[in-house]
Motif scaffolding. Sequence first.
Motif, mmCIF file in Angstrom:
data_model
loop_
_atom_site.group_PDB
_atom_site.id
_atom_site.type_symbol
_atom_site.label_atom_id
_atom_site.label_comp_id
_atom_site.label_asym_id
_atom_site.label_seq_id
_atom_site.Cartn_x
_atom_site.Cartn_y
_atom_site.Cartn_z
ATOM 1 N N LYS A 73 30.945 34.048 46.749
ATOM 2 C CA LYS A 73 31.430 35.120 47.613
ATOM 3 C C LYS A 73 32.771 35.631 47.123
ATOM 4 C CE LYS A 73 33.242 34.475 51.762
ATOM 5 N NZ LYS A 73 33.429 34.209 53.192
ATOM 6 N N GLN A 74 32.885 36.946 47.030
ATOM 7 C CA GLN A 74 34.128 37.604 46.655
ATOM 8 C C GLN A 74 34.621 38.407 47.861
ATOM 9 O OE1 GLN A 74 36.888 38.054 44.428
ATOM 10 N NE2 GLN A 74 35.601 38.845 42.794
ATOM 11 N N GLU A 75 35.906 38.305 48.155
ATOM 12 C CA GLU A 75 36.454 39.059 49.284
ATOM 13 C C GLU A 75 36.943 40.424 48.841
ATOM 14 O OE1 GLU A 75 38.895 37.152 52.211
ATOM 15 O OE2 GLU A 75 38.346 35.170 51.482
ATOM 16 N N LEU A 76 36.899 41.349 49.759
ATOM 17 C CA LEU A 76 37.278 42.740 49.496
ATOM 18 C C LEU A 76 38.125 43.235 50.666
ATOM 19 C CD1 LEU A 76 34.942 45.588 48.346
ATOM 20 C CD2 LEU A 76 36.029 45.787 50.555
ATOM 21 N N LEU A 77 39.168 43.983 50.378
ATOM 22 C CA LEU A 77 40.036 44.513 51.423
ATOM 23 C C LEU A 77 40.252 46.004 51.188
ATOM 24 C CD1 LEU A 77 41.799 43.907 53.913
ATOM 25 C CD2 LEU A 77 43.720 43.558 52.358
ATOM 26 N N ILE A 78 39.937 46.793 52.206
ATOM 27 C CA ILE A 78 40.133 48.237 52.154
ATOM 28 C C ILE A 78 41.312 48.579 53.066
ATOM 29 C CG2 ILE A 78 39.058 50.483 52.540
ATOM 30 C CD1 ILE A 78 36.360 48.965 52.338
ATOM 31 N N THR A 79 42.250 49.323 52.560
ATOM 32 C CA THR A 79 43.427 49.704 53.334
ATOM 33 C C THR A 79 43.502 51.229 53.429
ATOM 34 O OG1 THR A 79 44.604 47.754 52.510
ATOM 35 C CG2 THR A 79 45.925 49.472 53.563
ATOM 36 N N ILE A 127 43.132 55.772 50.380
ATOM 37 C CA ILE A 127 42.319 54.562 50.526
ATOM 38 C C ILE A 127 42.609 53.659 49.334
ATOM 39 C CG2 ILE A 127 39.985 53.605 50.568
ATOM 40 C CD1 ILE A 127 40.440 55.047 53.091
ATOM 41 N N ALA A 128 42.945 52.409 49.599
ATOM 42 C CA ALA A 128 43.157 51.426 48.529
ATOM 43 C C ALA A 128 42.115 50.326 48.674
ATOM 44 C CB ALA A 128 44.558 50.841 48.598
ATOM 45 N N VAL A 129 41.409 50.026 47.583
ATOM 46 C CA VAL A 129 40.391 48.973 47.564
ATOM 47 C C VAL A 129 40.877 47.875 46.630
ATOM 48 C CG1 VAL A 129 37.984 48.408 47.111
ATOM 49 C CG2 VAL A 129 38.590 50.698 47.914
ATOM 50 N N SER A 130 40.908 46.638 47.106
ATOM 51 C CA SER A 130 41.333 45.519 46.265
ATOM 52 C C SER A 130 40.354 44.365 46.429
ATOM 53 C CB SER A 130 42.748 45.068 46.633
ATOM 54 O OG SER A 130 42.831 44.706 47.991
ATOM 55 N N LEU A 131 40.093 43.679 45.334
ATOM 56 C CA LEU A 131 39.187 42.541 45.336
ATOM 57 C C LEU A 131 39.960 41.247 45.171
ATOM 58 C CD1 LEU A 131 36.267 43.807 43.053
ATOM 59 C CD2 LEU A 131 36.712 44.280 45.459
ATOM 60 N N GLN A 132 39.317 40.174 45.532
ATOM 61 C CA GLN A 132 39.940 38.863 45.416
ATOM 62 C C GLN A 132 40.244 38.522 43.957
ATOM 63 O OE1 GLN A 132 37.546 35.884 47.241
ATOM 64 N NE2 GLN A 132 39.192 34.411 47.433
ATOM 65 N N SER A 133 39.449 39.093 43.043
ATOM 66 C CA SER A 133 39.646 38.815 41.626
ATOM 67 C C SER A 133 40.845 39.544 41.047
ATOM 68 C CB SER A 133 38.390 39.224 40.842
ATOM 69 O OG SER A 133 38.151 40.610 40.991
ATOM 70 N N GLY A 134 41.424 40.513 41.798
ATOM 71 C CA GLY A 134 42.585 41.249 41.328
ATOM 72 C C GLY A 134 42.311 42.699 41.018
ATOM 73 N N TRP A 135 41.052 43.098 40.936
ATOM 74 C CA TRP A 135 40.704 44.491 40.650
ATOM 75 C C TRP A 135 41.082 45.367 41.836
ATOM 76 C CZ3 TRP A 135 37.435 48.038 42.984
ATOM 77 C CH2 TRP A 135 37.106 49.171 42.234
ATOM 78 N N SER A 136 41.568 46.563 41.581
ATOM 79 C CA SER A 136 41.947 47.472 42.658
ATOM 80 C C SER A 136 41.646 48.907 42.257
ATOM 81 C CB SER A 136 43.432 47.322 43.003
ATOM 82 O OG SER A 136 44.237 47.658 41.893
ATOM 83 N N LYS A 137 41.551 49.758 43.252
ATOM 84 C CA LYS A 137 41.243 51.159 43.007
ATOM 85 C C LYS A 137 41.811 51.985 44.156
ATOM 86 C CE LYS A 137 37.309 54.244 42.002
ATOM 87 N NZ LYS A 137 37.697 54.540 40.612
ATOM 88 N N LYS A 138 42.336 53.181 43.835
ATOM 89 C CA LYS A 138 42.872 54.072 44.856
ATOM 90 C C LYS A 138 42.002 55.328 44.945
ATOM 91 C CE LYS A 138 47.655 52.478 44.607
ATOM 92 N NZ LYS A 138 49.083 52.848 44.424
ATOM 93 N N LEU A 139 41.703 55.736 46.180
ATOM 94 C CA LEU A 139 40.808 56.868 46.412
ATOM 95 C C LEU A 139 41.402 57.792 47.461
ATOM 96 C CD1 LEU A 139 37.588 54.695 46.727
ATOM 97 C CD2 LEU A 139 38.155 56.077 44.731
ATOM 98 N N ARG A 152 30.939 44.947 39.293
ATOM 99 C CA ARG A 152 30.379 43.646 38.937
ATOM 100 C C ARG A 152 31.463 42.840 38.233
ATOM 101 N NH1 ARG A 152 27.481 41.249 34.471
ATOM 102 N NH2 ARG A 152 26.068 39.646 35.220
ATOM 103 N N ASP A 153 32.035 41.878 38.942
ATOM 104 C CA ASP A 153 33.114 41.088 38.349
ATOM 105 C C ASP A 153 32.831 39.600 38.444
ATOM 106 O OD1 ASP A 153 33.372 40.867 41.044
ATOM 107 O OD2 ASP A 153 35.548 41.027 41.082
ATOM 108 N N TYR A 154 31.544 39.263 38.528
ATOM 109 C CA TYR A 154 31.156 37.850 38.512
ATOM 110 C C TYR A 154 30.364 37.626 37.229
ATOM 111 C CZ TYR A 154 28.786 33.515 39.862
ATOM 112 O OH TYR A 154 28.303 32.221 39.897
ATOM 113 N N PHE A 155 30.959 36.903 36.281
ATOM 114 C CA PHE A 155 30.338 36.704 34.983
ATOM 115 C C PHE A 155 30.238 35.208 34.691
ATOM 116 C CE2 PHE A 155 32.565 40.762 34.933
ATOM 117 C CZ PHE A 155 31.560 41.623 34.527
ATOM 118 N N PRO A 156 29.280 34.531 35.308
ATOM 119 C CA PRO A 156 29.140 33.092 35.069
ATOM 120 C C PRO A 156 28.510 32.820 33.711
ATOM 121 C CG PRO A 156 27.352 33.871 36.446
ATOM 122 C CD PRO A 156 28.274 35.050 36.232
#
Length: 895
Positions: free
Chosen positions: A826-832, A786-798, A812-816
């Motif tokens: 809104k942040q997009e997320l893609l699970i592969t 399982i690969a998880v990637s965020l629109q901000s560039g963060w990713s993780k493999k499981l 938490r990757d929104y730091f205004p």
Amino acid sequence: MVEYVQRDKNDIFNKPILGFLFKNPKFLFTLRVVAALVFFYALYYGFAHPGRENIFTSAVFWGVFWSLFMVTTLPTFGRIFCGICPHGFLGKYLTRYGLKKTMPKWLQNRYIGITLLVLGWWFVTYTFDGFWRSPFNTAAMFAGLTLLAFLLYYLYKDMSYCKYICPIGTLTRAYDKLSFTKLETYTDVCKDCKTFECASACAYKQKPFTFAKKNQADDCTLCMDCASACEAVKFKFTKPAEQLSSKLKILNAEIWTYILILASIPVSMGFAHGLNRTKIADELIWNKTAAFFGLSEYAGGFAFIYAVIFTIFFAILGLYLASKVLKKDYSSVFTTLGVAFVPLFIFASLGHTLEFFFIRTYQSIVEGFAQGLGFSVDIAPLAKRGDGWLHFFGLLKWVGITWAFILLYKRLKLIEASKFRKIFGFFFASLVILFYIGLNIYTGYVFSKYGAKAGGHNHGGHGGGAMFQTVPKDKAVILQDGKDKQSGVVCGMNLPMFYKTNHSATLDGKVRQYCSIHCLAEDINIKRLPLKDIKVVDVTSLKFIDVANAFYVVGSKKKGTMTMNSKYAFAAKKDAFIFAKRNGGEVVDFNKALTIAMEDFYPKKRAKQTVIDPSQPFYFSLSDPAQKESRGGGHMHGGGKPLAKGEIPTKKVWLVYGELNEKAKYNSRKYQTFYYDIKQNQKEMIKKRGQLNFEVPNNGYYNLFAIEQSENYYKVAKLEYLQGKHGSDDIYTSDVKKELKNTQSMIDLIRIKSEDEESFYYRHRMGDTLTFKAIFEGEPLANASIAVSLQSGWSKKLKTDENGIVSFTIVRDYFPKWGEFNKRFKQELLITLNHKKDDIDYILTYPSSFYPNTSDYQSYGYALMLITLTLLASGVIVYRFRKNRTTPFKEASYV
């Protein structure tokens, strides 16, 4: 009682429409009933819908009541908010049938209300960003104040809660003096009055027949009960702040209100929302203090504290020095000259309030009230941030500053002193005004010299954060002349903001400067202008060079200006190749770059060049990749084209591929599509001009699939779409969350719903834990990648466990910046999901989105509130104890 009087021309009661609005008892009673119903319905709605989907509660309390109605009425008609306040409206009845006790002296302290406002509201607001924007917290606060108010109304007479305890009671009394209206009576008619119906009708025990002589209306809330009891009462137009030009009794608490509210709002916002967005923010004293104590996340609170300290220091020091120069008692100078500070907060807030009304408040109010009434609208704001005409509202703070100087000059006339002493007295008394002017000038200087901090506001419309193209104004070379020389000659865009893509040319001997090669291409190839001496900015040196000697890098990952295909120029070929190696792209000359720039005007020619790798995963997108994505929500809340009677609503989706930030339309025709409705019935999707349509007649989950396969791969795109529409009779039952039984796809990824999902407006939030089950050929898929990637560039493999289950927490990757929290970010997320069997790659993609967690510091906010109340209670107890043990000294006399 006077039954008839010949009214003056400036009497508002003499105006047909205004007279009805302000004097008709039936209309006023109806208005108060409606306001009370809205108030208590918003409280109920806040408790019943405590989640972030509730926009109605905030629209009522933070949109209509404060700050729009409050800030706009105080400097105009005065204290009319108090006249329709649900607390005061119902409090009159509670007082009438209550115990009618006299409020203890220790509670008759106007500083209680202003302290509750400054600490309980503003300090918490700056320290714990978004705390009071929570519907539940808002409802809890107003419910607590309501219970407290009703208890005090029942116990004590004369509406004492409004005078002393209400957080805005002293505030509205203080700022009412700036209005251009005044309530009093026709004194010549009142001379022979012996019944005093106007005073008898007042629940606040005010005496309207004394207002004209005293030049003020004391604690009058403009409820107009006196006007209904006697015709001798008049509500007249006056010159703005007329009463402040002559003698009147001013309370010390009112002057402190001016000082503390000035510190809490304009000055604190200048610190926390202004200077904190600059590149030197880390060097500012409040941020250094927060870092020293290891509390950087609460830097907004430290900015508030320093704002209060600085404002009090300059105000008190200035008035003290003025009293010494004028040789007058400090107390009298404090109340006489301190009144001059009244316009500073009102006009600084008025400009900010009106600007935000057009940008955001109008939209929030309309959509919020629609939600509260059970239906949906989706409207656009009246203006966009950065619209030129909005800057006129910024002039209002300078109106307030000018007016403050004028008032100070007039108030000095009331003090007997020589002109020489008054000149120095004027200077010293205006120290806090000069401090506020200096803050505004310094903020503008810092932004101009150092620029905005990365991640701050971006008004260029090209995404968040600091843009690669942007340079400080002092680094940008402006070649053209004229009043609009800072703007691109074709598009009007800010040239320093997009300076690294700037071009220039000469037309008839006059220099024209462009934001990018896109606008230059329009002048050359579309308008056919005979341009000469064409130049471009060298990214390395930031100097203009001849385009004939420039090396362009086309198609790098750095965002372009006016185009999706970026183009940056370099004077040295070596620099261009280094840039291309780091950021991608192709090195070309000017003519080739100009040809590619023209493709933006004819996008159909470029689409044919798209080549897709057959093994490239694809996924569903709710936005058209060919269009600029809009900000905000991922759920449909109505709006758009109205449906014809009997027409079934539909939703559009697109198949795309590539990175989340650089997605492109998937053009293959080999895939098949279908979807399951909320009852898990399989249906066909409709292909239409590169988009896919599916019907969404009911609230619930719709599962979309697209499958493409060959000898070497089996690709699946899946989308779980949650339809939520206001005003629907659909009920969110456990059936909605039941596991999908998919028999058409060999591989599947099923999200296991949590117990928190209890409405059709559920959204994933940062910090939430998502759990999925991987399925292959109808059985749980163990040890799958399982690969998880965020629109901000963060990713993780499981890896999935033996039951095919995998869980992960959304980071938490929104730091205004402090005070810039956007709950709709809104942040997009893609699970592969990847699995290989018999030399066939099985790939499934599952896109989703998530939003910020606005309750990050909620527990700290509750702790702060508890500590504040504890300290307040302790102070009251200690004060009362000491007072009881102290016997006043009395002089004894002996005969």
